[in-house]
Write an enzyme that holds these catalytic residues in place. Structure first.
Site, short mmCIF file in Angstrom:
data_model
loop_
_atom_site.label_atom_id
_atom_site.label_comp_id
_atom_site.label_asym_id
_atom_site.label_seq_id
_atom_site.Cartn_x
_atom_site.Cartn_y
_atom_site.Cartn_z
N ARG A 189 0.86 -1.17 0.00
CA ARG A 189 0.00 0.00 0.00
C ARG A 189 0.90 1.23 0.00
NH1 ARG A 189 -2.57 3.11 4.75
NH2 ARG A 189 -3.95 4.55 3.69
N LEU A 211 -14.73 6.00 7.00
CA LEU A 211 -14.72 6.82 8.21
C LEU A 211 -13.86 6.13 9.26
CD1 LEU A 211 -18.54 7.67 8.40
CD2 LEU A 211 -16.72 8.90 7.18
N ASN A 240 -18.47 0.74 13.16
CA ASN A 240 -18.82 0.55 14.57
C ASN A 240 -19.73 1.60 15.18
OD1 ASN A 240 -17.07 -1.86 15.16
ND2 ASN A 240 -15.46 -0.44 14.51
N GLU A 254 -8.60 -3.31 2.58
CA GLU A 254 -7.62 -2.88 1.59
C GLU A 254 -6.73 -4.03 1.16
OE1 GLU A 254 -8.13 -1.19 4.48
OE2 GLU A 254 -7.96 0.99 4.17
#
Length: 378
Positions: free
Chosen positions: A72, A189, A314, A363
């Site tokens: 990444r 988020l 969550n 990801e």
């Protein structure tokens, strides 16, 4: 090379079967191996990793079996496709350090360490900015002097692309429709936060821009502020550029509003009636709803909304208030389904004309998919 097939990439149809995914954070190093079914067959996290210590990778992953390594990389600028890293590509990534000074050096450290530890296995750079390379010029262009744009790469790059791409495809699967048919607002988020308008599986707009500071209120980042205010602080407030930068990156956002960057704590305090926390959440949700509305406008409507990331997965209160704010689209959330949802599930009400999904941030799955595409091409 222990644990790694020799004599070429072990493959089906030419692509890598097992992919080692490397995510080098600000201090940590996350390693995982995914098989062709995207099951995690090996996993390890190092809380404190010294840059360039390849011996750690030998110790941890030396006995693991994998065919390629996926990294990444936060910033790819004009590199909008995953690419096998050679010395030239490494140089291009390093040249972008000024655009992502906190993240780029750590990604490079991970690349260098794996190339040293497992040099016979291809290392593939997967860029968080790449998904947004499909944004139209109208969405990517800043209205600043042409001479500036010609001299410097001043454009809206967008970030969190790996997460947005995966969330869009996963949401489409949950809805049971091809992603090419859908208009989706993906909401990543977490400590960092951004939205993406996904049309037909492609990014057409996003909230982050030239840097990850633009857009939503985040854990410690301000999100969008008036550039005139920044200039005023430099000229009239007597602050240095470094002081302003540090404050906007590390001492703003929820931390500035509620005294802590622990978003779960702030949400808990708000639900208990703490006035400071309530005000902080109000600011956070106001910006979130406003920007979600902008994404809907860029799409010309919306078929699905996806929440992902630590807060997205969550925080039932945030999802509830965000969907309520998008009520004009026909979106309705199910209070019971939203309260304690399973990851990768739909939480909209039966009367909702917009699907609402809670998607686990993966990801690693997106990186593995991109690595297989590159190795398939050879």
């Amino acid at each position: 090379m222990a644990g790694v097939m020799t004599g070429g990439v072990r493959s089906r149809g030419g692509s890598a079967e097992r992919v080692l995914v490397v995510n080098a954070g600000s201090s940590s190093l996350k390693l995982s191996v995914l098989d062709l079914d995207d099951a995690v067959v090996e996993k390890h996290e190092i809380d404190h990793w010294d840059d360039g210590d390849a011996s750690v990778l030998h110790e941890v992953a030396g006995s693991w079996s994998f065919d390629a390594v996926g990294h990444r990389v936060v910033h790819g600028a004009e590199m909008t496709e995953p690419v096998v890293v050679d010395d030239a590509v490494r140089g291009q990534i390093e040249a972008l350090t000024s655009l992502a000074p906190l993240h780029q050096p750590r990604a490079l450290a991970g690349i260098d360490a794996t190339r040293k530890a497992f040099g016979d296995v291809p290392s593939v750079a997967c860029f968080d900015t790449a998904f947004h390379g499909t944004m139209p010029a109208a969405a990517a262009t800043y209205a600043v002097p042409a001479a500036w744009r010609e001299r410097w790469p001043l454009r809206r790059f967008g970030f969190h692309g790996l997460s947005h791409a995966y969330a869009a495809r996963r949401t489409a699967a949950l809805v049971g429709r091809p992603v090419e048919e859908l208009r989706i607002v993906t909401c990543h988020l977490g400590a960092g936060a951004s939205l993406c308008a996904v049309s037909g599986g492609r990014s057409v707009d996003t909230t982050m821009g030239f840097t990850p500071l633009e857009g939503l209120v985040m854990a410690t980042r301000s999100g969008t502020v008036d550039p005139g205010m920044v200039l005023w602080l430099l000229r009239e407030g007597g602050l240095s550029a470094d002081e302003v930068n540090d404050a906007l990156e590390h001492d703003s956002g929820i931390k500035a509003l509620a005294g802590t960057s622990d978003q779960a704590e702030v949400l808990g305090r708000a639900e208990a009636g703490d006035e400071v926390a309530v005000a902080a959440v109000d600011v956070y949700v106001h910006r979130l709803v406003r920007e979600m509305g902008a994404m809907v406008a860029s799409l010309g409507g919306v078929d699905a909304i996806a929440f992902t990331g630590g807060v997205g997965e969550n925080a039932a209160l945030v999802r509830e208030r965000a969907v309520f704010g998008l009520g004009f689209t026909g979106a309705r959330i199910s209070a019971s389904a939203n309260e304690s949802p399973e990851l990768d599930s739909l939480v909209h009400d039966t009367e909702s004309s917009v699907a609402v999904a809670v998607v686990e941030a993966r990801e690693d799955v997106e990186i593995a998919r991109l690595v297989r595409e590159v190795t398939r091409k050879g």
